[in-house]
Design a protein around this motif. Structure first.
Motif, short mmCIF file in Angstrom:
data_model
loop_
_atom_site.label_atom_id
_atom_site.label_comp_id
_atom_site.label_asym_id
_atom_site.label_seq_id
_atom_site.Cartn_x
_atom_site.Cartn_y
_atom_site.Cartn_z
N SER A 129 0.83 -1.20 0.00
CA SER A 129 0.00 0.00 0.00
C SER A 129 0.87 1.26 0.00
O SER A 129 0.52 2.27 -0.61
CB SER A 129 -0.93 0.00 1.22
N ALA A 189 -7.69 8.26 0.16
CA ALA A 189 -8.62 7.16 0.43
C ALA A 189 -8.91 6.36 -0.84
O ALA A 189 -8.94 5.12 -0.81
CB ALA A 189 -9.92 7.72 1.02
N TYR A 220 -6.31 3.37 -0.36
CA TYR A 220 -7.11 2.42 0.40
C TYR A 220 -8.18 1.74 -0.44
O TYR A 220 -8.51 0.57 -0.20
CB TYR A 220 -7.78 3.13 1.58
N LEU A 279 -7.12 -1.50 -2.12
CA LEU A 279 -6.84 -2.54 -1.13
C LEU A 279 -8.13 -3.11 -0.55
O LEU A 279 -8.27 -4.33 -0.39
CB LEU A 279 -5.98 -1.95 0.00
N VAL A 280 -9.09 -2.24 -0.23
CA VAL A 280 -10.39 -2.71 0.25
C VAL A 280 -11.07 -3.54 -0.82
O VAL A 280 -11.68 -4.58 -0.54
CB VAL A 280 -11.27 -1.52 0.68
N SER A 339 -15.26 7.59 2.04
CA SER A 339 -14.26 7.16 3.02
C SER A 339 -14.92 6.37 4.14
O SER A 339 -14.40 5.34 4.61
CB SER A 339 -13.52 8.37 3.59
N ALA A 348 -0.31 7.74 3.37
CA ALA A 348 -1.45 6.84 3.56
C ALA A 348 -1.00 5.47 4.07
O ALA A 348 -1.62 4.88 4.97
CB ALA A 348 -2.23 6.69 2.26
N GLU A 405 -1.87 3.87 7.75
CA GLU A 405 -2.55 2.58 7.90
C GLU A 405 -1.79 1.68 8.87
O GLU A 405 -2.39 1.01 9.72
CB GLU A 405 -2.67 1.89 6.54
N ARG A 427 -6.34 0.66 8.96
CA ARG A 427 -6.99 1.21 7.78
C ARG A 427 -8.35 1.83 8.10
O ARG A 427 -8.68 2.91 7.62
CB ARG A 427 -7.16 0.13 6.72
N SER A 428 -9.14 1.18 8.92
CA SER A 428 -10.47 1.69 9.23
C SER A 428 -10.39 3.04 9.94
O SER A 428 -11.12 3.98 9.60
CB SER A 428 -11.22 0.68 10.10
N LEU A 455 -9.42 5.77 7.50
CA LEU A 455 -10.53 6.15 6.63
C LEU A 455 -11.57 6.99 7.37
O LEU A 455 -12.10 7.96 6.82
CB LEU A 455 -11.17 4.89 6.04
#
Length: 438
Positions: free
Chosen positions: A56, A249, A253, A256-257, A309, A374, A378, A383-384, A387
């Motif tokens: 990431s 985001a 991210y 990745l999500v 986000s 970022a 993380e 990560r959560s 975001l």
């Protein structure tokens, strides 16, 4: 015996609105082609890094490499675009974008691209964007008349958004089926075609601009225009934060999500396409809706940018993310049309590109830092949490702008010619109170 020429009827001669002239049509067509390629390429570059074994943090570094040249070269690009024929600057920038994306595609398709190579090539692409964007915005603003500006900007943005929808969805599908290299190759081809269209723009349709006193003097003039308008610098400051966190985001991210929870690049491409569908809906709305309080309505529509986000932080299933992206796309398009209409109404034509450059510069200045941080964020917070932090920053930054009086009070002036044009200079304006008295 020669055959007399056939003279087409007025109806046959014109298949577009009277206000959509040659330059406007070419600009719109070229923008559509570019959007078709670039939306897929943004997804492709992230997955090219991941496919090469990157983390990431590496995705963030490549994204930062694209935006850092914007910070470095935007102001110079804006000054040059107000000095040189804007379409020449646009074509040269498209050529640089074409070459850099083509080389990137070849590396991905034929070998094992190294992180430094991907960063260098995306940096070249970002450099092209830095010179292109102020010239393109200045060219578009100078092409549209005041009376039809709202509809023209809405239609232009709707065309771009429609192409973005197709580009994102097609790009995601192509990455899943063929890999990211072919999407990058398509982007290179799109830049070549768009540059060819922009080469046919007619500079004589643009009002004459008096020669400036040098590059530094031009930059100072643009800075004066920028800093003396509280509505302008306050919203640009707001977007320097909003663009940074939203960009981090979605660029870092989001993929990745998507890979871990949504099923890969195809659902993520569909979600981005839903954002594009939302912008189309917003543009359709703005074709007929002309809010009197331009910036107040626009700023209220920035709040929904916190939703994507938050949706990724949960994370919502793919269908829920698509709904959120649609809502945020609709809202931000309302802001975008109102912002362009305000710029068109308030900024003199001969300073369009320089003011646009300060706008772009401020808006993206923090994006390289945000994307680069970022990955470490993380690792440090999860990560959560990162975001959710992005969502809160969007809400706080947007709320702060509403305290600026000019943002709340800026009103639309009906049928105003382009600021600074001969027609505008000959038309007295009694509709706006002295801003110093507000």
């Amino acid at each position: 015996m020669s055959t007399p020429p056939v003279v087409p009827s007025p109806g046959a001669r014109r298949h577009r609105p009277a206000w959509a002239g040659r330059n406007y049509t070419l600009l719109t067509g070229a923008a559509v082609v570019t959007q078709l390629g670039s939306h897929g390429a943004l997804i492709a570059s992230a997955f090219a890094v991941l496919d090469a074994g990157g983390s990431s943090g590496d995705v963030g570094l490549v994204a930062a490499a694209r935006t850092l040249p914007l910070v470095l070269f935007l102001l110079i690009g804006g000054a040059l675009a107000d000095r040189l024929p804007r379409h020449h600057v646009m074509v040269a920038a498209n050529a640089l974008n074409c070459v850099s994306q083509a080389v990137f595609a070849v590396l991905v398709l034929t070998g094992d691209p190294q992180l430094w190579q991907m960063m260098l090539l995306t940096a070249l692409c970002g450099t092209g964007t830095a010179f292109f964007s102020p010239a393109a915005e200045g060219m578009l603003l100078s092409t549209v008349s005041g009376e039809h500006s709202n509809r023209a900007f809405a239609l232009f943005r709707m065309a771009m958004s429609s192409a973005g929808v197709g580009g994102a969805a097609l790009g995601g599908a192509m990455i899943a089926a063929m890999g990211p290299g072919w999407v990058l190759a398509v982007d290179a081809l799109a830049f070549a075609v768009a540059g060819g269209l922009r080469a046919f723009l007619k500079i004589e349709e643009v009002p004459d601009r008096a020669p400036g006193g040098g590059l530094l003097a031009d930059l100072r003039e643009g800075w004066v225009e920028f800093r003396t308008r509280p509505w302008l610098w306050s919203i640009v400051l707001q977007f320097s934060v909003v663009v940074a966190v939203v960009g981090a985001a979605e660029a870092v991210y989001g993929p990745l999500v998507a890979r871990e929870h949504l099923g890969g690049p195809a659902p993520w491409g569909v979600a981005l396409a839903c954002f594009g569908v939302g912008t189309i809906a917003g543009a359709v709305l703005m074709m007929t809706w002309k809010p009197r309080r331009l910036l107040l309505v626009g700023t209220l529509c920035v709040f929904p940018l916190a939703l994507p986000s938050a949706a990724l932080a949960v994370p919502l299933p793919a269908w829920g993310l698509c709904v959120v992206m649609f809502v945020s796309g609709t809202a931000i398009e309302v802001f975008g049309v109102n912002w362009m209409s305000t710029m068109h109404q308030e900024i003199p034509e001969d300073k369009f590109s320089r003011v646009s450059a300060y706008d772009w510069f401020g808006s993206v200045s923090m994006l390289p830092v945000a994307t680069a941080l970022a990955g470490p964020a993380e690792a440090a917070f999860g990560r959560s949490t990162a975001l959710w932090g992005c969502a809160v920053v969007v809400l706080l930054g947007t709320a702060a702008v509403l305290f600026v009086p000019d943002v709340r009070r800026m009103t639309r002036r009906p049928h105003l010619p382009v600021a600074g044009s001969p027609k505008a200079a000959a038309t007295p304006d009694h509709s706006t109170p002295d801003r110093a008295a507000l």
